[in-house]
Structures are given as C-alpha cells and as structure tokens.
Design a protein around this motif. Structure first.
Motif, PDB file in Angstrom:
ATOM      1  N   GLY A 120       0.859  -1.184   0.000  1.00  0.00           N
ATOM      2  CA  GLY A 120       0.000   0.000   0.000  1.00  0.00           C
ATOM      3  C   GLY A 120       0.891   1.227   0.000  1.00  0.00           C
ATOM      4  N   VAL A 121       1.138   1.792  -1.171  1.00  0.00           N
ATOM      5  CA  VAL A 121       2.087   2.906  -1.298  1.00  0.00           C
ATOM      6  C   VAL A 121       1.370   4.242  -1.127  1.00  0.00           C
ATOM      7  CG1 VAL A 121       3.503   1.511  -2.864  1.00  0.00           C
ATOM      8  CG2 VAL A 121       1.850   3.138  -3.804  1.00  0.00           C
ATOM      9  N   LEU A 122       2.141   5.261  -0.852  1.00  0.00           N
ATOM     10  CA  LEU A 122       1.583   6.593  -0.623  1.00  0.00           C
ATOM     11  C   LEU A 122       0.990   7.163  -1.909  1.00  0.00           C
ATOM     12  CD1 LEU A 122       1.404   8.859   1.590  1.00  0.00           C
ATOM     13  CD2 LEU A 122       3.431   9.849   0.498  1.00  0.00           C
ATOM     14  N   PRO A 123      -0.250   7.652  -1.877  1.00  0.00           N
ATOM     15  CA  PRO A 123      -0.838   8.287  -3.074  1.00  0.00           C
ATOM     16  C   PRO A 123      -0.129   9.584  -3.425  1.00  0.00           C
ATOM     17  CG  PRO A 123      -2.519   7.678  -1.468  1.00  0.00           C
ATOM     18  CD  PRO A 123      -1.202   7.553  -0.777  1.00  0.00           C
ATOM     19  N   GLU A 124      -0.383  10.084  -4.605  1.00  0.00           N
ATOM     20  CA  GLU A 124       0.247  11.331  -5.042  1.00  0.00           C
ATOM     21  C   GLU A 124      -0.302  12.531  -4.279  1.00  0.00           C
ATOM     22  OE1 GLU A 124       0.075  11.910  -9.214  1.00  0.00           O
ATOM     23  OE2 GLU A 124       1.191  10.093  -9.713  1.00  0.00           O
ATOM     24  N   LYS A 125      -1.619  12.572  -4.069  1.00  0.00           N
ATOM     25  CA  LYS A 125      -2.254  13.707  -3.406  1.00  0.00           C
ATOM     26  C   LYS A 125      -2.294  13.462  -1.896  1.00  0.00           C
ATOM     27  CE  LYS A 125      -5.165  14.891  -7.376  1.00  0.00           C
ATOM     28  NZ  LYS A 125      -6.555  15.083  -7.861  1.00  0.00           N
ATOM     29  N   THR A 126      -1.356  14.086  -1.183  1.00  0.00           N
ATOM     30  CA  THR A 126      -1.265  13.899   0.259  1.00  0.00           C
ATOM     31  C   THR A 126      -0.864  15.210   0.924  1.00  0.00           C
ATOM     32  OG1 THR A 126       1.064  13.245   0.069  1.00  0.00           O
ATOM     33  CG2 THR A 126      -0.560  11.482   0.061  1.00  0.00           C
ATOM     34  N   ASN A 127      -1.075  15.285   2.255  1.00  0.00           N
ATOM     35  CA  ASN A 127      -0.586  16.447   2.985  1.00  0.00           C
ATOM     36  C   ASN A 127       0.802  16.144   3.549  1.00  0.00           C
ATOM     37  OD1 ASN A 127      -0.869  14.916   5.348  1.00  0.00           O
ATOM     38  ND2 ASN A 127      -2.804  15.861   5.920  1.00  0.00           N
ATOM     39  N   ILE A 128       1.400  17.116   4.210  1.00  0.00           N
ATOM     40  CA  ILE A 128       2.784  16.957   4.664  1.00  0.00           C
ATOM     41  C   ILE A 128       2.906  15.901   5.752  1.00  0.00           C
ATOM     42  CG2 ILE A 128       2.695  18.763   6.437  1.00  0.00           C
ATOM     43  CD1 ILE A 128       5.592  19.509   5.402  1.00  0.00           C
ATOM     44  N   TRP A 129       1.862  15.736   6.585  1.00  0.00           N
ATOM     45  CA  TRP A 129       1.908  14.716   7.626  1.00  0.00           C
ATOM     46  C   TRP A 129       1.980  13.315   7.012  1.00  0.00           C
ATOM     47  CZ3 TRP A 129       3.527  15.341  12.252  1.00  0.00           C
ATOM     48  CH2 TRP A 129       3.280  16.524  12.953  1.00  0.00           C
ATOM     49  N   GLU A 130       1.203  13.097   5.973  1.00  0.00           N
ATOM     50  CA  GLU A 130       1.251  11.791   5.308  1.00  0.00           C
ATOM     51  C   GLU A 130       2.643  11.518   4.743  1.00  0.00           C
ATOM     52  OE1 GLU A 130      -2.207  10.106   3.145  1.00  0.00           O
ATOM     53  OE2 GLU A 130      -2.850  12.204   3.039  1.00  0.00           O
ATOM     54  N   LYS A 131       3.266  12.546   4.196  1.00  0.00           N
ATOM     55  CA  LYS A 131       4.611  12.385   3.646  1.00  0.00           C
ATOM     56  C   LYS A 131       5.612  12.078   4.755  1.00  0.00           C
ATOM     57  CE  LYS A 131       3.683  15.465  -0.257  1.00  0.00           C
ATOM     58  NZ  LYS A 131       3.977  16.772  -0.882  1.00  0.00           N
ATOM     59  N   ILE A 132       5.451  12.734   5.899  1.00  0.00           N
ATOM     60  CA  ILE A 132       6.337  12.473   7.042  1.00  0.00           C
ATOM     61  C   ILE A 132       6.185  11.032   7.505  1.00  0.00           C
ATOM     62  CG2 ILE A 132       6.624  12.956   9.505  1.00  0.00           C
ATOM     63  CD1 ILE A 132       6.072  15.917   8.829  1.00  0.00           C
ATOM     64  N   PHE A 133       4.945  10.600   7.673  1.00  0.00           N
ATOM     65  CA  PHE A 133       4.708   9.244   8.176  1.00  0.00           C
ATOM     66  C   PHE A 133       5.166   8.186   7.170  1.00  0.00           C
ATOM     67  CE2 PHE A 133       0.965  11.331  10.535  1.00  0.00           C
ATOM     68  CZ  PHE A 133       1.821  11.777  11.527  1.00  0.00           C
ATOM     69  N   ASP A 134       4.992   8.482   5.892  1.00  0.00           N
ATOM     70  CA  ASP A 134       5.442   7.536   4.875  1.00  0.00           C
ATOM     71  C   ASP A 134       6.961   7.407   4.894  1.00  0.00           C
ATOM     72  OD1 ASP A 134       4.728   5.874   2.429  1.00  0.00           O
ATOM     73  OD2 ASP A 134       6.183   7.258   1.567  1.00  0.00           O
ATOM     74  N   GLU A 135       7.654   8.531   5.027  1.00  0.00           N
ATOM     75  CA  GLU A 135       9.118   8.471   5.110  1.00  0.00           C
ATOM     76  C   GLU A 135       9.560   7.647   6.306  1.00  0.00           C
ATOM     77  OE1 GLU A 135      11.573   9.499   3.126  1.00  0.00           O
ATOM     78  OE2 GLU A 135      10.106  10.111   1.644  1.00  0.00           O
ATOM     79  N   ALA A 136       8.823   7.757   7.412  1.00  0.00           N
ATOM     80  CA  ALA A 136       9.151   6.959   8.593  1.00  0.00           C
ATOM     81  C   ALA A 136       8.903   5.475   8.341  1.00  0.00           C
ATOM     82  CB  ALA A 136       8.324   7.438   9.784  1.00  0.00           C
ATOM     83  N   LEU A 137       7.822   5.158   7.658  1.00  0.00           N
ATOM     84  CA  LEU A 137       7.434   3.763   7.463  1.00  0.00           C
ATOM     85  C   LEU A 137       8.310   3.020   6.472  1.00  0.00           C
ATOM     86  CD1 LEU A 137       3.542   4.138   7.379  1.00  0.00           C
ATOM     87  CD2 LEU A 137       4.895   3.040   9.179  1.00  0.00           C
ATOM     88  N   VAL A 138       8.799   3.700   5.448  1.00  0.00           N
ATOM     89  CA  VAL A 138       9.552   2.993   4.406  1.00  0.00           C
ATOM     90  C   VAL A 138      11.014   2.777   4.777  1.00  0.00           C
ATOM     91  CG1 VAL A 138       8.026   3.834   2.576  1.00  0.00           C
ATOM     92  CG2 VAL A 138      10.113   5.114   3.127  1.00  0.00           C
ATOM     93  N   THR A 139      11.465   3.353   5.894  1.00  0.00           N
ATOM     94  CA  THR A 139      12.839   3.128   6.320  1.00  0.00           C
ATOM     95  C   THR A 139      12.948   1.810   7.083  1.00  0.00           C
ATOM     96  OG1 THR A 139      12.532   4.287   8.437  1.00  0.00           O
ATOM     97  CG2 THR A 139      13.232   5.607   6.534  1.00  0.00           C
ATOM     98  N   PHE A 140      14.154   1.233   7.096  1.00  0.00           N
ATOM     99  CA  PHE A 140      14.370  -0.013   7.822  1.00  0.00           C
ATOM    100  C   PHE A 140      14.193   0.201   9.321  1.00  0.00           C
ATOM    101  CE2 PHE A 140      17.049  -3.041  10.113  1.00  0.00           C
ATOM    102  CZ  PHE A 140      16.553  -4.241   9.611  1.00  0.00           C
ATOM    103  N   LEU A 141      14.651   1.338   9.832  1.00  0.00           N
ATOM    104  CA  LEU A 141      14.503   1.599  11.263  1.00  0.00           C
ATOM    105  C   LEU A 141      13.043   1.805  11.639  1.00  0.00           C
ATOM    106  CD1 LEU A 141      16.139   1.936  13.874  1.00  0.00           C
ATOM    107  CD2 LEU A 141      16.191   4.399  13.446  1.00  0.00           C
ATOM    108  N   GLY A 142      12.263   2.354  10.716  1.00  0.00           N
ATOM    109  CA  GLY A 142      10.860   2.604  11.011  1.00  0.00           C
ATOM    110  C   GLY A 142       9.998   1.361  10.988  1.00  0.00           C
ATOM    111  N   SER A 143      10.243   0.450  10.057  1.00  0.00           N
ATOM    112  CA  SER A 143       9.391  -0.734   9.911  1.00  0.00           C
ATOM    113  C   SER A 143      10.154  -2.045   9.943  1.00  0.00           C
ATOM    114  CB  SER A 143       8.604  -0.641   8.594  1.00  0.00           C
ATOM    115  OG  SER A 143       7.716   0.449   8.624  1.00  0.00           O
ATOM    116  N   GLY A 144      11.453  -1.984  10.149  1.00  0.00           N
ATOM    117  CA  GLY A 144      12.229  -3.213  10.153  1.00  0.00           C
ATOM    118  C   GLY A 144      12.153  -3.875   8.789  1.00  0.00           C
TER     119      GLY A 144
END
Length: 348
Positions: free
Chosen positions: A124-148
């Motif tokens: 479930g990837v981040l959609p194109e139309k998002t606010n800045i919070w969604e972008k922040i959370f997505d950056e956290a989730l796609v990292t190894f430290l964020g989601s292992g």
C-alpha cells in the motif's frame, strides 16, 4: 502487469468496511475501481446506515452493492458480513482510504490461477495527493529503522512468502476464509493477524506477497492519530506474543520493547554507577543509546535526500523515535493483558 493465463478468470468480490461513505471512498476508491482492467468483479461497501447517495452510486457503478450493517460497527464483523453476501470465489479486502492500481484485480486473478497459496497480498504505497503529515509518516514507514523488515508493506519490493499481513490489501479464497471462521471479532485491531496465523498454523497454507498487487493507501493525517494507531498495533502484538502466536514472535516486533526497557533502566544505571566513579561503565551503558541516535540521524539524512524537505526529514526522524517508544509501552500493556486473558483482550 502479470502475464495472463488461458484459464477462465475467477469472480472476485471486493469488501470494504466503512462507518459512512467517506471522501476517499467516493472520490478515489470507487472511481479507480471503475478503471479496473479486470471486469469480473463486484464491490460490497458496508456502512453503518444507508445514505441519500446509495441509489445514485449503485446506478452509476453496476458492480457496486451497499449493505448497511446497523449496530454492527467493527471492521472485522463488517468484513464477515461482506463475505457472507459475496458472490465471488475470491475475496479482496481493501480499506476505504486506499484505491487500487488499474491492474490490481487483473494481476491478482492471474496469480491465483497459477499459484499455490491461500492468501495474496501487496503493498500500500503513498498516493500522489497527500498532505505533509502523510509524507512524514510515509518516510518513517519505508525506512528499515521505522518498519524493520516489513517496509515492503509500504513500498514495492520483491515477491516473497510472508506469515502476517494487514487487511488493507488482502485476497483470500472464500472457502478458506469460511473454513477458518473468518475474522475473530474478539480481537480488534489485530483480527487480520489472527486470521493469518490460522492460515499458517491450522491450514498449513502460504501467504504470497507480490509487488504487482498494488494499491495506494493514505497514511494518518496528524501525529496523534498515527501514534494511537501504532500504539494499538503494539498492544495487540504484545497480547498475541503472550498467546504464543507464531507470527507475533518476530524480533522486529520485540525491538521497540527492548528499546523501552533499555531507556527505562538507563537512568538507574547512571545513578548507581556514577557515585562509584565508574564512568567507563556508564559510557559502555550509553553505547546502545548513541548507536540508536546515529540510526535516527541516518533516517533524517535518508529522508532529506529523498524528499528534499527539511520539515519532512525532521518529522520522519522524530516520528520513528516516538513510534518506537509508544509502540514499546503499549506492547508491555498488551503482553500483560494477553497473559491474563486469551479472548476479548480489548475490553475494559
């Protein structure tokens, strides 16, 4: 696109539990369902009550059925109702704040015809139309430290067999779903984890993750909601760990717990050792913390290089740390509750 098979395509029933008809459902999910290259499907939407738009929507989308559930409001129970009313041999679950790639159903159907598995899932990837919070959370989730090792849930990675997957992008044979008893509504959230554990343990089945089974899934819109969501994940993972569920014993799930325990004991180590002039030991005790801070800094750098946005990078790094602590604390609560109660662990 996954290569087509000459066998006849199966009929697929897409089940979407909602409280009410949301903006995302009306303007992203359903319009993109209408763009599917695979046409042998139906969509069952399960709101609490009828709305004034129901007839208009069902006239617009011939494949759409809207079934109100009344007093039954939990997503797991709604999904069970949807499956009971489904005409398809294959059930697809998707959230209302997600929408599918045009080849979502086509690729899934082709994989089911050629594969030996009971469940199919995809990112479930981040959609194109998002606010800045969604972008922040997505950056956290796609990292190894964020989601292992589970970052593949949020960004396409190579296909693999998995033992657990959330229901935001989840296909299963209807007969298998019914055989294992569907979603266990004693557990919410976490009913999808229990279902996966039943598939693996009781049915000895396989769950295939494939990057071509793609949906676009929104993240939470603000920090409080994001932390609450991951706190719930930590709670149910802790409870299921105490239940002995195979898919809740992964080290990745335990890492935030270990971090919280370490941070909780570190001040006492300082208090005990510093008066004894054992500064070298306090330094050694601080090494894991320094390593963790270095990893958080790497998240910042990685997010900055990718997003080119200081706010997103700082927010992602901070979110990872806050999520680990909040998840770990709730894991402890769930662990305690699970040891005392095997069912209805979310009841007060």
């Amino acid at each position: 696109m996954v290569r087509k098979s000459k066998k006849k395509h199966p009929f697929i029933s897409v089940v979407i539990p909602v409280r009410s008809l949301s903006y995302f459902l009306l303007f992203e999910n359903l319009p993109n369902m209408d763009l599917q290259t695979f046409k042998n499907f139906e969509v069952i939407v399960l709101p609490n009550e009828h709305s004034t738009y129901d007839l208009t929507l069902m006239n617009k989308y011939s494949w759409l059925r809207i079934i109100p559930t009344g007093s039954i409001t939990r997503p797991a129970q709604k999904r069970d109702i949807g499956v009971k009313n489904a005409k398809g041999k294959i059930i697809a679950f998707i959230d209302d704040d997600a929408y599918p790639d045009p080849d979502w159903l086509l690729n899934a159907a082709a994989l089911f015809k050629n594969g030996r598995f009971l469940v199919l899932c995809g990112p479930g990837v981040l959609p194109e139309k998002t606010n800045i919070w969604e972008k922040i959370f997505d950056e956290a989730l796609v990292t190894f430290l964020g989601s292992g090792k589970y970052a593949y849930r949020f960004t396409p990675q190579k296909k693999r067999f998995v033992i657990d997957y959330p229901s935001m992008n989840f296909f299963i044979y209807k007969k298998i779903f019914e055989k294992v008893g569907g979603f266990n509504s004693n557990y919410w959230p976490g009913e999808d984890s229990k279902l996966c554990n039943d598939i693996i343990e009781k049915e000895k089945g396989k769950i295939l993750y494939h990057p071509k089974v793609l949906v676009f899934h929104h993240r939470r819109m603000e920090l409080k909601g994001f932390l609450k969501q991951h706190g719930q994940y930590g709670f149910h993972r802790g409870a299921f760990f105490s239940h002995g569920d195979r898919n809740s014993k992964e080290l990745t799930y335990l890492a935030p717990l270990l971090l919280v325990l370490y941070l909780g004991t570190l001040p006492f180590i300082y208090i005990l050792l510093w008066p004894l002039h054992m500064s070298s030991l306090t330094l050694y005790a601080s090494l894991p913390l320094m390593l963790y801070c270095l990893l958080i800094a790497l998240v910042f750098i990685q997010s900055l290089l990718k997003s080119k946005n200081l706010i997103v990078a700082f927010g992602a790094a901070s979110t990872v740390a806050l999520t680990h602590i909040y998840y770990g604390l709730n894991f402890i609560k769930g662990l305690k509750k699970g040891l005392n109660k095997n069912k209805a662990i979310y009841d007060k």
